[in-house]
Design a protein around this motif. Sequence first.
Motif, mmCIF file in Angstrom:
data_model
loop_
_atom_site.group_PDB
_atom_site.id
_atom_site.type_symbol
_atom_site.label_atom_id
_atom_site.label_comp_id
_atom_site.label_asym_id
_atom_site.label_seq_id
_atom_site.Cartn_x
_atom_site.Cartn_y
_atom_site.Cartn_z
ATOM 1 N N LEU A 131 37.716 27.776 50.109
ATOM 2 C CA LEU A 131 37.733 28.068 51.537
ATOM 3 C C LEU A 131 36.306 28.068 52.099
ATOM 4 C CD1 LEU A 131 40.354 30.959 51.369
ATOM 5 C CD2 LEU A 131 40.763 28.598 52.116
ATOM 6 N N PRO A 132 36.150 27.937 53.414
ATOM 7 C CA PRO A 132 34.801 27.972 54.000
ATOM 8 C C PRO A 132 34.089 29.289 53.713
ATOM 9 C CG PRO A 132 36.410 27.138 55.583
ATOM 10 C CD PRO A 132 37.190 27.675 54.426
ATOM 11 N N HIS A 133 32.784 29.213 53.438
ATOM 12 C CA HIS A 133 31.955 30.389 53.199
ATOM 13 C C HIS A 133 30.738 30.345 54.127
ATOM 14 C CE1 HIS A 133 34.353 30.697 49.566
ATOM 15 N NE2 HIS A 133 33.709 31.778 49.168
ATOM 16 N N ASN A 134 30.208 31.518 54.412
ATOM 17 C CA ASN A 134 28.960 31.636 55.169
ATOM 18 C C ASN A 134 27.877 32.216 54.268
ATOM 19 O OD1 ASN A 134 30.191 30.806 57.635
ATOM 20 N ND2 ASN A 134 30.956 32.884 57.960
ATOM 21 N N ASP A 135 26.659 31.712 54.401
ATOM 22 C CA ASP A 135 25.507 32.261 53.692
ATOM 23 C C ASP A 135 24.838 33.281 54.609
ATOM 24 O OD1 ASP A 135 26.081 30.485 51.697
ATOM 25 O OD2 ASP A 135 24.463 29.087 52.176
ATOM 26 N N THR A 136 24.849 34.551 54.201
ATOM 27 C CA THR A 136 24.273 35.590 55.049
ATOM 28 C C THR A 136 22.828 35.910 54.682
ATOM 29 O OG1 THR A 136 24.900 37.471 53.648
ATOM 30 C CG2 THR A 136 26.576 36.625 55.178
ATOM 31 N N TYR A 137 22.433 35.622 53.430
ATOM 32 C CA TYR A 137 21.104 35.993 52.917
ATOM 33 C C TYR A 137 20.796 37.470 53.173
ATOM 34 C CZ TYR A 137 20.324 31.031 52.170
ATOM 35 O OH TYR A 137 20.442 29.735 51.728
ATOM 36 N N GLN A 180 26.552 35.028 49.998
ATOM 37 C CA GLN A 180 27.708 34.272 50.463
ATOM 38 C C GLN A 180 28.932 35.160 50.664
ATOM 39 O OE1 GLN A 180 25.831 33.451 47.705
ATOM 40 N NE2 GLN A 180 27.127 32.692 46.044
ATOM 41 N N GLU A 181 29.665 34.840 51.735
ATOM 42 C CA GLU A 181 30.892 35.551 52.057
ATOM 43 C C GLU A 181 31.907 34.556 52.573
ATOM 44 O OE1 GLU A 181 30.025 38.624 54.855
ATOM 45 O OE2 GLU A 181 29.166 39.965 53.356
ATOM 46 N N ILE A 182 33.156 34.770 52.201
ATOM 47 C CA ILE A 182 34.215 33.898 52.670
ATOM 48 C C ILE A 182 34.393 34.074 54.173
ATOM 49 C CG2 ILE A 182 36.143 35.499 52.310
ATOM 50 C CD1 ILE A 182 37.590 33.058 51.003
ATOM 51 N N ALA A 183 34.638 32.968 54.873
ATOM 52 C CA ALA A 183 34.666 32.987 56.338
ATOM 53 C C ALA A 183 36.046 33.345 56.870
ATOM 54 C CB ALA A 183 34.219 31.635 56.878
ATOM 55 N N VAL A 184 36.715 34.292 56.217
ATOM 56 C CA VAL A 184 37.989 34.820 56.704
ATOM 57 C C VAL A 184 37.958 36.326 56.488
ATOM 58 C CG1 VAL A 184 39.310 32.723 56.220
ATOM 59 C CG2 VAL A 184 39.139 34.485 54.477
ATOM 60 N N ASP A 185 38.705 37.036 57.286
ATOM 61 C CA ASP A 185 38.781 38.487 57.135
ATOM 62 C C ASP A 185 39.766 38.833 56.026
ATOM 63 O OD1 ASP A 185 36.974 39.031 59.172
ATOM 64 O OD2 ASP A 185 38.542 38.951 60.720
ATOM 65 N N VAL A 186 39.359 39.754 55.155
ATOM 66 C CA VAL A 186 40.227 40.224 54.080
ATOM 67 C C VAL A 186 40.580 41.673 54.379
ATOM 68 C CG1 VAL A 186 40.444 40.666 51.608
ATOM 69 C CG2 VAL A 186 39.166 38.656 52.412
ATOM 70 N N ALA A 192 36.596 51.308 32.584
ATOM 71 C CA ALA A 192 35.768 52.228 31.810
ATOM 72 C C ALA A 192 34.765 51.416 30.993
ATOM 73 C CB ALA A 192 36.647 53.073 30.887
ATOM 74 N N PRO A 193 33.653 52.017 30.573
ATOM 75 C CA PRO A 193 32.704 51.289 29.728
ATOM 76 C C PRO A 193 33.407 50.706 28.498
ATOM 77 C CG PRO A 193 31.753 53.352 30.469
ATOM 78 C CD PRO A 193 33.189 53.384 30.894
ATOM 79 N N GLY A 194 33.159 49.415 28.248
ATOM 80 C CA GLY A 194 33.795 48.713 27.136
ATOM 81 C C GLY A 194 35.030 47.935 27.533
ATOM 82 N N GLN A 195 35.528 48.170 28.766
ATOM 83 C CA GLN A 195 36.686 47.414 29.234
ATOM 84 C C GLN A 195 36.246 46.164 29.985
ATOM 85 O OE1 GLN A 195 39.065 50.351 31.436
ATOM 86 N NE2 GLN A 195 40.412 50.548 29.639
ATOM 87 N N MET A 196 37.178 45.218 30.116
ATOM 88 C CA MET A 196 36.868 43.909 30.681
ATOM 89 C C MET A 196 37.983 43.478 31.620
ATOM 90 S SD MET A 196 36.161 40.409 28.480
ATOM 91 C CE MET A 196 37.847 40.023 28.010
ATOM 92 N N SER A 197 37.596 42.721 32.632
ATOM 93 C CA SER A 197 38.567 42.019 33.465
ATOM 94 C C SER A 197 38.330 40.523 33.322
ATOM 95 C CB SER A 197 38.442 42.430 34.941
ATOM 96 O OG SER A 197 37.181 42.037 35.468
ATOM 97 N N LEU A 198 39.353 39.738 33.610
ATOM 98 C CA LEU A 198 39.245 38.282 33.665
ATOM 99 C C LEU A 198 39.637 37.843 35.069
ATOM 100 C CD1 LEU A 198 41.076 37.324 30.327
ATOM 101 C CD2 LEU A 198 38.595 37.411 30.702
ATOM 102 N N HIS A 199 38.916 36.864 35.622
ATOM 103 C CA HIS A 199 39.358 36.334 36.906
ATOM 104 C C HIS A 199 39.065 34.850 37.038
ATOM 105 C CE1 HIS A 199 35.147 37.371 38.243
ATOM 106 N NE2 HIS A 199 35.309 36.296 39.005
ATOM 107 N N HIS A 200 39.899 34.207 37.818
ATOM 108 C CA HIS A 200 39.833 32.772 38.097
ATOM 109 C C HIS A 200 38.744 32.506 39.129
ATOM 110 C CE1 HIS A 200 41.191 28.812 39.587
ATOM 111 N NE2 HIS A 200 41.983 28.733 38.532
ATOM 112 N N GLY A 201 38.118 31.351 39.049
ATOM 113 C CA GLY A 201 37.015 31.026 39.945
ATOM 114 C C GLY A 201 37.400 30.815 41.388
ATOM 115 N N LEU A 202 38.697 30.718 41.694
ATOM 116 C CA LEU A 202 39.142 30.618 43.084
ATOM 117 C C LEU A 202 39.648 31.951 43.635
ATOM 118 C CD1 LEU A 202 41.023 27.188 43.078
ATOM 119 C CD2 LEU A 202 38.826 27.703 44.162
#
Length: 294
Positions: A160-166, A176-182, A193-203
Amino acid sequence: MPEKMQTRDTALTKAQSDKYWADGFLFPLTIFSQDEAAQMRAALEQIERDWLSAELPLPLNTYKRVNAHLVMPLASRIALDPRVLDAVEGVLGPDIMVWSAEFFIKEPNTAHTVGMHQDLTYWGMGETPDQVTAWIALSPATVESGCMDFVRASHKNPILPHNDTYSDTNLLSRGQEIAVDVAETDKTHIELAPGQMSLHHGLTIHGSGPNRSNDRRIGLAIRYLNPNAKQLVAERDYAMLARGQDGQSNFIHVTPPTRLFSDEALVLYETVRRDQSKALAEGAAGEVPLYGST
């Protein structure tokens, strides 16, 4: 390449793998004990004390935030740990490469945030499904400390479109922020907790709020690929083979560092940073500090 060790205690079940592909993320996965996570944190903070004023070519924060696995054995050891790879294999399959590793640190009672964004926007790899980010907590990641927020099933969108805010308070390289309201109601808080992990997709649309706690919020984000991924923007790109084989040769192979900030590792680091910057800074209106000349 490290020898493959089948611990399997952290391997994903089919139900977990299916949930990842349905939601675009999966959490919490307990990978390390809290004692191990504490030791990793202590090692990182010792590096910070020892090297903050050292005469390195770039600021220490740059090395922590960009491709830490190339110059910091701590980062590469975590990224190549078979317990992490067993979980990642449930998403990517048996052939796994490390593309980058980044320490994301929010100091206590500070305003730093990560804007809502999609990772693949700036990787130069298109909308490839052949990637996953593992985010490992080295300190408590809570709503108060600024844990990540994910938008469920948002990985089913294109880039999706993103804006660079710097913005000075946005930890991302271009703010960078996505150009839609969430909406807040669309966010899932990824408390770890320390030692735990999440996985996420690049989209998957995600970000995080400020750290209002009295402790540092420390996480290591590791970007994994399988060999089907391909750099489409930069002329060259690099990856560390972690498990299995690379039958595609789309990336130049790099090896883990043997000691902190060695001369040879620093040379490699600068080569990779220069070549990757063509993708990671593409389209930026100004210089992207983490990938610029200073």
